[in-house]
Scaffold this motif. Sequence first.
Motif, PDB file in Angstrom:
ATOM      1  N   UNK A  88       0.762  -1.400   0.119  1.00 57.30           N
ATOM      2  CA  UNK A  88      -0.054   0.050   0.076  1.00 57.30           C
ATOM      3  C   UNK A  88       0.804   1.084   0.055  1.00 57.30           C
ATOM      4  N   UNK A  89       2.092   1.190   0.495  1.00 61.39           N
ATOM      5  CA  UNK A  89       3.075   2.328   0.997  1.00 61.39           C
ATOM      6  C   UNK A  89       3.843   2.338  -0.282  1.00 61.39           C
ATOM      7  N   UNK A  90       3.854   1.300  -1.323  1.00 62.47           N
ATOM      8  CA  UNK A  90       5.108   1.124  -2.269  1.00 62.47           C
ATOM      9  C   UNK A  90       6.205   0.291  -1.997  1.00 62.47           C
ATOM     10  N   UNK A  91       5.962  -0.249  -0.493  1.00 67.16           N
ATOM     11  CA  UNK A  91       7.208  -1.208  -0.239  1.00 67.16           C
ATOM     12  C   UNK A  91       7.043  -2.640  -0.589  1.00 67.16           C
ATOM     13  N   UNK A  92       8.032  -3.310  -0.614  1.00 60.49           N
ATOM     14  CA  UNK A  92       7.833  -4.870  -0.805  1.00 60.49           C
ATOM     15  C   UNK A  92       6.892  -5.515   0.137  1.00 60.49           C
ATOM     16  N   UNK A  93       6.342  -6.479  -0.392  1.00 59.74           N
ATOM     17  CA  UNK A  93       5.276  -7.415   0.635  1.00 59.74           C
ATOM     18  C   UNK A  93       6.453  -8.073   1.514  1.00 59.74           C
ATOM     19  N   UNK A  94       5.820  -8.712   2.578  1.00 61.07           N
ATOM     20  CA  UNK A  94       6.825  -9.385   3.623  1.00 61.07           C
ATOM     21  C   UNK A  94       6.428 -10.687   3.551  1.00 61.07           C
ATOM     22  N   UNK A  95       7.714 -11.538   3.426  1.00 57.01           N
ATOM     23  CA  UNK A  95       7.367 -13.044   3.758  1.00 57.01           C
ATOM     24  C   UNK A  95       7.650 -13.220   5.446  1.00 57.01           C
ATOM     25  N   UNK A  96       6.583 -13.540   6.116  1.00 49.13           N
ATOM     26  CA  UNK A  96       6.559 -13.156   7.539  1.00 49.13           C
ATOM     27  C   UNK A  96       7.047 -14.633   8.071  1.00 49.13           C
ATOM     28  N   UNK A  97       6.320 -15.880   7.390  1.00 45.51           N
ATOM     29  CA  UNK A  97       6.898 -17.036   8.100  1.00 45.51           C
ATOM     30  C   UNK A  97       7.111 -18.142   6.787  1.00 45.51           C
ATOM     31  N   UNK A  98       8.272 -18.784   6.714  1.00 36.04           N
ATOM     32  CA  UNK A  98       8.529 -19.757   5.645  1.00 36.04           C
ATOM     33  C   UNK A  98       7.542 -21.051   5.778  1.00 36.04           C
ATOM     34  N   UNK A  99       7.489 -21.398   4.594  1.00 29.15           N
ATOM     35  CA  UNK A  99       6.418 -22.763   4.461  1.00 29.15           C
ATOM     36  C   UNK A  99       6.911 -23.134   2.966  1.00 29.15           C
TER      37      UNK A  99
END
Length: 362
Positions: free
Chosen positions: A216-227
């Motif tokens: 939403x702010x033009x930043x990359x999405x975050x991978x919060x947990x590996x799977x």
Amino acid sequence: MQYFVESSHFLWNPSGSRVQPGYTYLLFMDPRIQPIKSKAAREHAVGLLRSGQLVAIPTETVYGLAALATDDAAASRIYAAKGRPSNNPLICHVTDLDMVRRYVQVPAAMEILAEQFWPGPLTLIVREGQGIAQTVRAGTGKVGFRMPDHALLRELLGMVGVPLAAPSANRSGKPSGTRALHVAEDFSPRDLPLILDGGPAFLGLESTIVDLTPLEEGNPALLVREGAIRLEDMSTLLPLRAVGRQEEGMTVSPGLLYRHYAPDAPLTLLRGTLEEQRACLESSPDVVGTVYILAQELHGLRPADHVLDGGPWGEPWRAAQEFFHLLREADRRGARSIVASTWSLHGPMGVALRERQERAAS
Ligand code: TXA
Ligand code: MG
């Protein structure tokens, strides 16, 4: 039906007290465990869920402890039963993306990832909307959705008609439940009246989590947990980065703050290459009371009855399927300490397994 058995698991007897392993008891088959294949069991589950009660559900990742995601009172029962901190939000399980649209504005990135990976082990966190209980969102301003790759569970979700909030079905901090019996061990009949049994969970580790709100702010999405769905599987589709270790204490995902997956006995990991792990075992004595969870190649280095098999070193997905079960199995054997090998980081589940192992050992 009732049986005299040498109980080899922690179970709840009908009077509600806990049965210890290793003793002979008059045990009843735990009547709460019902096959999800049974239509009657699914209908029973719908009735319980609609009346605000908890039902354990199988998914392709791990078992979930489910309640209506639209009902604050129902969702708060999940926190109470798990002993889960109330600021740790819950994942909502849906039949499809259309069910998601009833509760939030679906961003383009969600459409793209859902198209590619749903149904499957990928949870997508988006900006909150109307209708999902406050208890489920836990003050984050966001809500996480996932469409499980389990046809009978989706059929149940369709029968219920609203999303089911479900964290992994284990007491907070303990190894995730990957079999119906694990769930039965962790929750009393008073908290959990029905466990839908789908057999051992296919993947054995929880879903990948991606927070889409930074876009939403033009930043990359975050991978919060590996799977099972990896960073490299998604990074051609959208700007995406993994959450850094030092960010974890901030506001990324409350769940990252807590102790996780820990067996009762302390866990130590063997690190390095397979040869380095072999050398470590060769140069150290077998310690009384230690249970070893080892890659197949290392079995010969310890007495067979002290070893639990995690499969070939080069096939981390096999170890991932069994890992939480083996931690519980080591506890069940009365381990004073647990030593586990690590597996190859390459191949499906390699990174996700290592991440779970590091947390379980810390
Ligand atoms: O595979 C899975 O994801 C399993 C099965 C049952 O679907 N569920 C699961 O749930 O692992 P749980 O609660 O054990 O882990 C969910 C994680 C937590 O770390 C939580 O903090 C994060 O997802 N999460 C959920 N909703 C969130 C939100 N709105 N904002 C930030 N983090 C969220
Ligand atoms: Mg969990």
